[in-house]
Write a protein that holds these residues in place. Structure first.
Motif, PDB file in Angstrom:
ATOM      1  N   ALA A 112       0.834  -1.196   0.000  1.00 26.90           N
ATOM      2  CA  ALA A 112       0.000   0.000   0.000  1.00 26.90           C
ATOM      3  C   ALA A 112       0.869   1.245   0.000  1.00 26.90           C
ATOM      4  N   LEU A 113       0.404   2.230  -0.752  1.00 24.69           N
ATOM      5  CA  LEU A 113       1.082   3.514  -0.849  1.00 24.69           C
ATOM      6  C   LEU A 113       0.022   4.589  -0.652  1.00 24.69           C
ATOM      7  N   SER A 114       0.306   5.530   0.241  1.00 28.43           N
ATOM      8  CA  SER A 114      -0.612   6.658   0.414  1.00 28.43           C
ATOM      9  C   SER A 114       0.126   7.950   0.119  1.00 28.43           C
ATOM     10  N   CYS A 115      -0.655   8.949  -0.209  1.00 24.71           N
ATOM     11  CA  CYS A 115      -0.094  10.238  -0.583  1.00 24.71           C
ATOM     12  C   CYS A 115      -0.973  11.343  -0.012  1.00 24.71           C
ATOM     13  N   CYS A 116      -0.340  12.260   0.693  1.00 30.33           N
ATOM     14  CA  CYS A 116      -1.022  13.428   1.243  1.00 30.33           C
ATOM     15  C   CYS A 116       0.039  14.496   1.411  1.00 30.33           C
ATOM     16  N   MET A 117      -0.076  15.548   0.657  1.00 34.70           N
ATOM     17  CA  MET A 117       0.991  16.540   0.621  1.00 34.70           C
ATOM     18  C   MET A 117       1.012  17.499   1.801  1.00 34.70           C
ATOM     19  N   ASN A 118       0.119  17.304   2.741  1.00 34.71           N
ATOM     20  CA  ASN A 118       0.128  18.223   3.880  1.00 34.71           C
ATOM     21  C   ASN A 118       0.040  17.497   5.210  1.00 34.71           C
ATOM     22  N   GLY A 119       0.635  16.336   5.276  1.00 32.03           N
ATOM     23  CA  GLY A 119       0.629  15.670   6.554  1.00 32.03           C
ATOM     24  C   GLY A 119       0.982  14.201   6.464  1.00 32.03           C
ATOM     25  N   SER A 120       0.877  13.560   7.593  1.00 34.20           N
ATOM     26  CA  SER A 120       1.225  12.152   7.696  1.00 34.20           C
ATOM     27  C   SER A 120      -0.041  11.346   7.979  1.00 34.20           C
ATOM     28  N   VAL A 121       0.138  10.056   8.093  1.00 32.57           N
ATOM     29  CA  VAL A 121      -0.981   9.189   8.468  1.00 32.57           C
ATOM     30  C   VAL A 121      -0.612   8.461   9.752  1.00 32.57           C
ATOM     31  N   ASP A 122      -1.619   8.147  10.524  1.00 33.89           N
ATOM     32  CA  ASP A 122      -1.412   7.348  11.726  1.00 33.89           C
ATOM     33  C   ASP A 122      -1.292   5.881  11.332  1.00 33.89           C
ATOM     34  N   GLU A 123      -0.744   5.105  12.225  1.00 36.78           N
ATOM     35  CA  GLU A 123      -0.592   3.668  11.965  1.00 36.78           C
ATOM     36  C   GLU A 123      -1.943   3.002  11.686  1.00 36.78           C
ATOM     37  N   GLU A 124      -3.017   3.541  12.257  1.00 34.01           N
ATOM     38  CA  GLU A 124      -4.345   2.968  12.042  1.00 34.01           C
ATOM     39  C   GLU A 124      -4.780   3.042  10.578  1.00 34.01           C
ATOM     40  N   PHE A 125      -4.205   3.974   9.825  1.00 35.21           N
ATOM     41  CA  PHE A 125      -4.549   4.104   8.410  1.00 35.21           C
ATOM     42  C   PHE A 125      -4.304   2.793   7.663  1.00 35.21           C
ATOM     43  N   TRP A 126      -3.268   2.073   8.045  1.00 38.07           N
ATOM     44  CA  TRP A 126      -2.866   0.860   7.328  1.00 38.07           C
ATOM     45  C   TRP A 126      -3.667  -0.368   7.738  1.00 38.07           C
ATOM     46  N   HIS A 127      -4.451  -0.251   8.772  1.00 36.17           N
ATOM     47  CA  HIS A 127      -5.203  -1.395   9.305  1.00 36.17           C
ATOM     48  C   HIS A 127      -6.039  -2.120   8.232  1.00 36.17           C
ATOM     49  N   PRO A 128      -6.859  -1.440   7.428  1.00 37.00           N
ATOM     50  CA  PRO A 128      -7.649  -2.169   6.416  1.00 37.00           C
ATOM     51  C   PRO A 128      -6.785  -2.888   5.384  1.00 37.00           C
ATOM     52  N   PHE A 129      -5.627  -2.335   5.076  1.00 40.15           N
ATOM     53  CA  PHE A 129      -4.739  -2.962   4.108  1.00 40.15           C
ATOM     54  C   PHE A 129      -4.142  -4.248   4.684  1.00 40.15           C
ATOM     55  N   LYS A 130      -3.602  -4.137   5.897  1.00 42.27           N
ATOM     56  CA  LYS A 130      -2.987  -5.301   6.539  1.00 42.27           C
ATOM     57  C   LYS A 130      -4.005  -6.406   6.780  1.00 42.27           C
ATOM     58  N   LYS A 131      -5.173  -6.033   7.273  1.00 42.39           N
ATOM     59  CA  LYS A 131      -6.203  -7.035   7.561  1.00 42.39           C
ATOM     60  C   LYS A 131      -6.725  -7.694   6.291  1.00 42.39           C
ATOM     61  N   THR A 132      -6.883  -6.921   5.231  1.00 44.99           N
ATOM     62  CA  THR A 132      -7.353  -7.478   3.958  1.00 44.99           C
ATOM     63  C   THR A 132      -6.333  -8.460   3.407  1.00 44.99           C
ATOM     64  N   ALA A 133      -5.078  -8.080   3.427  1.00 52.40           N
ATOM     65  CA  ALA A 133      -4.028  -8.990   2.954  1.00 52.40           C
ATOM     66  C   ALA A 133      -4.042 -10.285   3.756  1.00 52.40           C
ATOM     67  N   GLY A 134      -4.117 -10.173   5.067  1.00 56.94           N
ATOM     68  CA  GLY A 134      -4.140 -11.354   5.913  1.00 56.94           C
ATOM     69  C   GLY A 134      -5.348 -12.240   5.650  1.00 56.94           C
ATOM     70  N   TYR A 135      -6.497 -11.626   5.526  1.00 51.87           N
ATOM     71  CA  TYR A 135      -7.733 -12.380   5.298  1.00 51.87           C
ATOM     72  C   TYR A 135      -7.686 -13.143   3.980  1.00 51.87           C
ATOM     73  N   LEU A 136      -7.065 -12.539   2.976  1.00 51.09           N
ATOM     74  CA  LEU A 136      -6.986 -13.166   1.656  1.00 51.09           C
ATOM     75  C   LEU A 136      -5.801 -14.122   1.521  1.00 51.09           C
ATOM     76  N   GLY A 137      -4.977 -14.224   2.559  1.00 53.81           N
ATOM     77  CA  GLY A 137      -3.818 -15.109   2.502  1.00 53.81           C
ATOM     78  C   GLY A 137      -2.686 -14.556   1.656  1.00 53.81           C
TER      79      GLY A 137
END
Length: 165
Positions: A112-137
């Motif tokens: 996953a790659l995110s882009c936002c030119m005026n700030g950062s993301v919290d670790e929680e942002f990646w949660h749906p990506f990590k969980k989806t990958a895990g669920y799909l194996g």
């Protein structure tokens, strides 16, 4: 020569900052890009009335042709773009009406790659990506956030992760 990696660009602007970052990542990783704006993909429907839109043919091509899938999204209201959320919801079709196709995701790389030119993301942002990958194996390659077009050297490390799989 067949490319190993595809980037799924999921931005409301095909030529926006996220696209520019994806273009820079392509300088590091030899990959193809799919812009979701070029496809008609409907919201998830429990009755599967939308099974004839572009989602299933696109997924069949992605699954058969690529080992690694990287999702690229701008940050909208602290989360992924709406177009990517719709795409993720439609993965449910691969768990119901296209189970054999969905099983073929197992073992593939997921990043996953995110882009936002005026700030950062919290670790929680990646949660749906990590969980989806895990669920799909799928194997979670990792994630990266880019907050400046001038500071895109961070893409080299991420690109190296992808190419060393």
């Amino acid at each position: 020569m067949k490319k190993e990696t595809i980037i799924i660009l999921a931005s409301s602007r095909s030529n926006g900052d996220t696209s520019k970052v994806v273009n820079q990542l392509q300088q590091v990783v030899d990959c193809d890009v799919v812009d979701l704006n070029d496809y008609e993909i409907s919201y998830y429907d429990y009755g599967h009335a939308n099974k004839d839109d572009d989602f299933l043919p696109l997924m069949k091509r992605i699954i058969s042709d690529y080992q690694n899938i990287i999702f690229a999204t701008p940050v909208y209201w602290y989360t992924m773009s709406g177009i990517l959320k719709v795409f993720f919801d439609r993965i449910s079709d691969l768990l119901t009406i296209e189970k054999d196709l969905g099983r073929q995701l197992r073992g593939k790389g997921f990043g996953a790659l995110s882009c936002c030119m005026n700030g950062s993301v919290d670790e929680e942002f990646w949660h749906p990506f990590k969980k989806t990958a895990g669920y799909l194996g799928m194997n979670y390659i990792g994630n990266i956030h880019v907050d400046s077009l001038e500071n895109i050297d961070v893409l080299k490390d991420f690109g190296n992760k992808i190419t060393t799989l």
